[in-house]
Write an enzyme that holds these catalytic residues in place. Structure first.
Site, mmCIF file in Angstrom:
data_model
loop_
_atom_site.group_PDB
_atom_site.id
_atom_site.type_symbol
_atom_site.label_atom_id
_atom_site.label_comp_id
_atom_site.label_asym_id
_atom_site.label_seq_id
_atom_site.Cartn_x
_atom_site.Cartn_y
_atom_site.Cartn_z
ATOM 1 N N GLY A 76 0.812 -1.215 0.000
ATOM 2 C CA GLY A 76 0.000 0.000 0.000
ATOM 3 C C GLY A 76 0.841 1.259 0.000
ATOM 4 O O GLY A 76 2.017 1.228 -0.366
ATOM 5 N N LEU B 283 0.441 3.682 -2.091
ATOM 6 C CA LEU B 283 0.799 3.519 -3.499
ATOM 7 C C LEU B 283 1.298 4.829 -4.121
ATOM 8 O O LEU B 283 0.834 5.912 -3.780
ATOM 9 C CB LEU B 283 -0.419 3.006 -4.276
ATOM 10 C CG LEU B 283 -1.004 1.699 -3.747
ATOM 11 C CD1 LEU B 283 -2.236 1.293 -4.560
ATOM 12 C CD2 LEU B 283 0.031 0.578 -3.757
ATOM 13 N N HIS B 284 2.239 4.694 -5.036
ATOM 14 C CA HIS B 284 2.789 5.839 -5.764
ATOM 15 C C HIS B 284 2.965 5.429 -7.225
ATOM 16 O O HIS B 284 2.591 4.303 -7.618
ATOM 17 C CB HIS B 284 4.106 6.302 -5.133
ATOM 18 C CG HIS B 284 5.090 5.178 -4.891
ATOM 19 N ND1 HIS B 284 5.655 4.456 -5.904
ATOM 20 C CD2 HIS B 284 5.566 4.645 -3.743
ATOM 21 C CE1 HIS B 284 6.466 3.550 -5.409
ATOM 22 N NE2 HIS B 284 6.421 3.631 -4.089
ATOM 23 N N HIS C 128 4.189 1.943 -8.113
ATOM 24 C CA HIS C 128 3.203 0.851 -8.096
ATOM 25 C C HIS C 128 2.331 0.901 -9.351
ATOM 26 O O HIS C 128 1.974 -0.131 -9.916
ATOM 27 C CB HIS C 128 2.310 0.955 -6.852
ATOM 28 C CG HIS C 128 3.042 0.809 -5.553
ATOM 29 N ND1 HIS C 128 3.272 1.867 -4.711
ATOM 30 C CD2 HIS C 128 3.600 -0.277 -4.969
ATOM 31 C CE1 HIS C 128 3.937 1.437 -3.646
ATOM 32 N NE2 HIS C 128 4.156 0.149 -3.775
ATOM 33 N N GLN D 266 7.951 -9.277 7.904
ATOM 34 C CA GLN D 266 9.162 -8.829 7.219
ATOM 35 C C GLN D 266 9.773 -7.592 7.868
ATOM 36 O O GLN D 266 10.740 -7.028 7.351
ATOM 37 C CB GLN D 266 8.914 -8.620 5.720
ATOM 38 C CG GLN D 266 8.009 -7.458 5.357
ATOM 39 C CD GLN D 266 7.672 -7.443 3.864
ATOM 40 O OE1 GLN D 266 6.890 -8.256 3.379
ATOM 41 N NE2 GLN D 266 8.289 -6.535 3.113
ATOM 42 N N GLU E 224 12.045 -3.376 -9.605
ATOM 43 C CA GLU E 224 13.488 -3.602 -9.493
ATOM 44 C C GLU E 224 14.111 -2.764 -8.389
ATOM 45 O O GLU E 224 15.269 -2.967 -8.042
ATOM 46 C CB GLU E 224 14.173 -3.291 -10.831
ATOM 47 C CG GLU E 224 13.955 -4.359 -11.867
ATOM 48 C CD GLU E 224 14.773 -4.124 -13.119
ATOM 49 O OE1 GLU E 224 15.312 -3.005 -13.289
ATOM 50 O OE2 GLU E 224 14.864 -5.053 -13.936
ATOM 51 N N LYS E 225 13.362 -1.808 -7.847
ATOM 52 C CA LYS E 225 13.928 -1.027 -6.735
ATOM 53 C C LYS E 225 14.313 -1.961 -5.593
ATOM 54 O O LYS E 225 15.338 -1.803 -4.965
ATOM 55 C CB LYS E 225 12.933 0.030 -6.253
ATOM 56 C CG LYS E 225 13.625 1.170 -5.558
ATOM 57 C CD LYS E 225 12.818 1.765 -4.457
ATOM 58 C CE LYS E 225 13.145 1.088 -3.180
ATOM 59 N NZ LYS E 225 12.198 1.224 -2.132
HETATM 60 O O1 PAF Z 1 7.754 -4.977 -1.985
HETATM 61 C C1 PAF Z 1 6.812 -4.997 -1.165
HETATM 62 O O2 PAF Z 1 5.992 -4.079 -1.078
HETATM 63 C C2 PAF Z 1 6.707 -6.185 -0.217
HETATM 64 O O3 PAF Z 1 7.950 -6.626 0.201
HETATM 65 C C3 PAF Z 1 5.858 -7.331 -0.786
HETATM 66 C C4 PAF Z 1 6.500 -7.939 -2.033
HETATM 67 C C5 PAF Z 1 4.473 -6.839 -1.112
HETATM 68 C C6 PAF Z 1 5.747 -8.458 0.255
HETATM 69 O O4 PAF Z 1 5.161 -8.004 1.440
#
Ligand code: PAF
Length: 282
Positions: free
Chosen positions: A31, A33-34, A37, A61, A148-149
């Site tokens: 989310g 988003l920019h 995305h 994560q 790729e970032k």
């Molecule tokens: O790149 C992200 O935004 C996240 O690491 C992902 C791939 C959605 C997994 O949570």
């Protein structure tokens, strides 16, 4: 656009699209988003008939002390953006749907996960691999797209998909940048005005070093100069490394390389990377 928060509803929604014969692309996101995305969504629309976007700020994560709590959450604005971009399904599972009580499985991809960001953020890529595997099983897309970032993330996902025989095509999409070159990131909003100006040193230092290495300059000298530029701009460096673009292992000048960096500007940790083309032989 249909928005689902429960797995059985998502599965019904995806099955309906499949019933129409649609090829499906998944864009996994957290989310906030920019335009980066939206570039993924645009590419998804190019390679598939219908696009599913997931928004899930994945707790597994983030290490303790990282920015999980303050990570930007903008459900309403994100939802409007995706509807405007002609997305078919927005998948927004609550945490207890993604990780119900008793959830006990973690996926660890060794090798590519252990270097660079993996060394600085222990457990991060296990969290990414686990949630991406779950998203791929939940949606079962033909294609899934990643920016790729987050280059190392892309390598981890590719390795996992190959190793687990997951039937999906993984596509990396070029990093989207602001006019001055800073890679778009949901975390850029943490930067104050002065930090934002100084942050441009990151893409510039990487670009200068990559071109120098491609000209045949010794990599260590180019990396040293990049580190000096970043320190002078006020960055605290986690790493600036040149590695093999496929394996993230030792760089070989005859093969494509990737120059990756992570550095902190104040309280904000930024990452970026650039391609290093192989030296022409003879
Ligand atoms: O790149 C992200 O935004 C996240 O690491 C992902 C791939 C959605 C997994 O949570």
């Amino acid at each position: 656009m249909q928005t689902f928060r429960q797995l059985d509803m998502l599965r019904q929604g995806v099955a309906a699209l499949r019933g129409e014969g649609a090829r499906i692309a998944l864009v996994p996101t957290m989310g906030a988003l920019h335009a980066g995305h939206l570039a993924l969504v645009e590419e998804a629309r190019r390679v598939a008939d219908q696009v599913v976007v997931s928004i899930f700020v994945n707790p597994t994560q983030f290490a303790p002390g990282e920015d999980f709590e303050r990570y930007p959450r903008r459900e309403a604005a994100d939802s409007r953006m995706l509807a405007d971009a002609d997305v078919a399904i927005l998948w927004m599972p609550p945490t207890e749907v993604m990780y119900p009580p008793g959830h006990a499985t973690r996926i660890a991809v060794s090798g590519v996960s252990s270097v660079l960001d993996g060394a600085h953020r222990p457990g991060h890529f296990d969290g990414v691999a686990t949630v991406v595997a779950k998203l791929l099983h939940q949606v079962r897309p033909d294609t899934a797209l990643f920016g790729e970032k987050d280059y190392q993330q892309l390598c981890v996902v590719r390795r996992m998909v190959a190793d687990l025989d997951i039937d999906v095509t993984i596509r990396g999409v070029t990093t989207q940048r602001d006019d001055d070159g800073l890679a778009l990131s949901s975390r850029n909003i943490y930067l104050d005005d002065d930090e934002r100006v100084r942050a441009v040193a990151l893409p510039r230092a990487l670009g200068v070093a990559a071109r120098a290495i491609e000209r045949g300059d010794p990599p260590e000298a180019a990396l040293g100069a990049a580190r000096e530029t970043l320190t002078a701009a006020g960055f605290a460096i986690d790493y600036v490394e040149l590695v093999d673009a496929g394996t993230l292992e030792t760089f070989d000048p005859a093969r494509p390389g990737r120059l990756l960096a992570a550095a902190r500007m104040g309280a904000t940790r930024l990452i970026d990377n650039v391609a290093v083309e192989p030296l022409q032989q003879g």
